[in-house]
Design a protein around this motif. Structure first.
Motif, short mmCIF file in Angstrom:
data_model
loop_
_atom_site.label_atom_id
_atom_site.label_comp_id
_atom_site.label_asym_id
_atom_site.label_seq_id
_atom_site.Cartn_x
_atom_site.Cartn_y
_atom_site.Cartn_z
N ASP A 190 0.86 -1.19 0.00
CA ASP A 190 0.00 0.00 0.00
C ASP A 190 0.90 1.24 0.00
N PRO A 191 0.81 2.08 -1.01
CA PRO A 191 1.71 3.24 -1.07
C PRO A 191 1.55 4.21 0.10
N GLU A 192 0.33 4.34 0.61
CA GLU A 192 0.14 5.21 1.77
C GLU A 192 0.86 4.64 2.99
N ALA A 193 0.75 3.33 3.17
CA ALA A 193 1.47 2.71 4.28
C ALA A 193 2.97 2.81 4.08
N ALA A 194 3.42 2.71 2.83
CA ALA A 194 4.85 2.83 2.54
C ALA A 194 5.34 4.23 2.87
N ALA A 195 4.55 5.26 2.53
CA ALA A 195 4.95 6.63 2.84
C ALA A 195 5.04 6.84 4.35
N THR A 196 4.11 6.23 5.10
CA THR A 196 4.15 6.33 6.56
C THR A 196 5.39 5.63 7.13
N LEU A 197 5.72 4.47 6.60
CA LEU A 197 6.90 3.76 7.06
C LEU A 197 8.17 4.54 6.71
N LEU A 198 8.20 5.11 5.51
CA LEU A 198 9.37 5.92 5.12
C LEU A 198 9.57 7.07 6.11
#
Length: 389
Positions: A333-341
């Motif tokens: 999920d790109p939103e989850a990836a942005a949060t992890l980043l």
């Protein structure tokens, strides 16, 4: 002798001490000199009121000249606006429409370059949206959407969600051949790409300074080609729109013969002071070197994305690419990836269901390593060996 990018990073970008910042296509951190200009303005205003207005005004006029030079325009063709949306609205609402006219716009445009045109429906103006194909806007599709009632074609230099670079020269020639006015939303193009409005037949362009030009939010500009200044109805007219703005003893409604007629009242003085300072840094680099560096940093991002096991989306043709990199990974999920980043102190964003990554001149190998490692972590795998390891 080439630019010392490490020295520029150290001197101008304190953000880099904490963050690997890859979100310049959204809101950029301002350089140190811009922050200093804002501080000096605020302290001067607090201590001396408007007694230094002449100094501030001189910096704004220098900024007008610098922006004109940046796009090969004349200062008389530059008006300051609050943001890109403001500039687009001045053109959309001021254009000499007739019922039955239409405007052609790519469907994937940022809403600010769609809604102002749609808002003309009650004046009998149709907005024709042209879908992209395989993340590319085809000039033949734009051509097919035009007819003898098309009055404006409006595109972004670079599409915000895909990073696709529109061929402004080809589109401009199409517009000229059809007698259609050409509007460019330039905010995602200025900096990564050069724009020469004398060579490329652009009639109108608008951009805020808070992305690639590294200015504060709320300070932008509108370009109106000289021959359109008297044809476009001025909106937001006020005391600053007329020739006697500062000295008229009474009412004299004589509009300025230049784009300043759209500057109806007091400007965003602090924002423009900061924008002026930011542009001095970019002018020290120069439009060509700035573009080359930004495109190089984007290529380095594409390499890091691939090393992390993500797919780089969009056209593979160099002439279609910009400094925006769009990526995806199966099952992520790109939103989850942005949060992890962000937890890795790496800043990127999501647009229309994809991860969008946008570096700047000060992006270095350590930033790229942190990005790569964060993207690998988002896939649940160990970071690969490679750049910066």
């Amino acid at each position: 002798m080439g630019m010392n990018w490490a020295a520029i990073r150290e001197a101008e970008f304190p953000v880099a001490r904490e963050w690997a910042y890859f979100d310049h296509a959204a809101v950029a951190p301002i350089p140190r000199r811009s922050a200093e200009a804002l501080r000096l303005w605020a302290e001067g205003q607090a201590a001396h009121g408007a007694t230094r207005w002449g100094e501030w005004g001189a910096r704004i006029e220098a900024l007008r000249t610098d922006l004109a030079d940046w796009i090969a325009a004349h200062p008389d063709e530059i008006a300051f606006v609050a943001n890109t949306t403001h500039g687009i609205g001045l053109v959309a609402e001021g254009f000499p429409w007739k019922a039955g006219d239409n405007v052609v716009v790519p469907a994937e445009e940022y809403p600010s370059n769609v809604y102002p045109w749609m808002n003309l429906a009650d004046r009998g103006v149709e907005t024709r949206l042209v879908p992209s194909r395989d993340d590319r806007i085809r000039i033949e599709d734009l051509r097919d959407a035009m007819d003898d009632r098309t009055r404006v074609l409006a595109v972004s230099h670079v599409e915000f969600a895909s990073g696709f670079r529109n061929d402004l020269d080809a589109i401009g020639e199409l517009c000229r051949s059809r007698g259609v006015a050409f509007f460019v939303d330039a905010i995602q193009g200025l900096g990564p790409l050069e724009l020469d409005v004398r060579r490329t037949p652009v009639d109108f362009a608008a951009a805020d300074g808070h992305k690639w030009l590294l200015g504060p939010e709320g300070a932008g500009f509108l370009y109106v080609r000289r021959e359109w200044i008297d044809r476009l109805r001025p909106l937001g007219v006020g005391w600053h729109s007329v020739t006697g703005a500062f000295s008229a003893p009474g009412l004299d409604f004589t509009l300025k013969p230049n784009a300043q007629r759209w500057e109806g009242g007091s400007c965003n003085m602090p924002g423009l002071q900061g924008f002026a300072a930011s542009l001095t840094l970019l002018r020290e680099i120069g439009p060509r070197d700035l573009s080359l560096r930004l495109l190089d940093r984007a290529e380095a991002v594409r390499e890091a994305v691939a090393e992390a096991g993500w797919r780089v989306l969009g056209s593979t043709r160099p002439e279609d690419r910009s400094a925006i990199v769009v990526a995806a990974a199966d099952g992520v999920d790109p939103e989850a990836a942005a949060t992890l980043l962000r937890s890795h102190r790496v800043i990127a964003s999501c647009r229309r269901g994809r991860l969008r990554i946008s570096p700047h001149v000060y992006t270095d190998d350590d930033d790229l390593r942190r990005l790569r490692d964060g993207l690998a972590a988002a896939r649940g795998v160990a970071p690969p060996s490679g750049r910066g390891s």
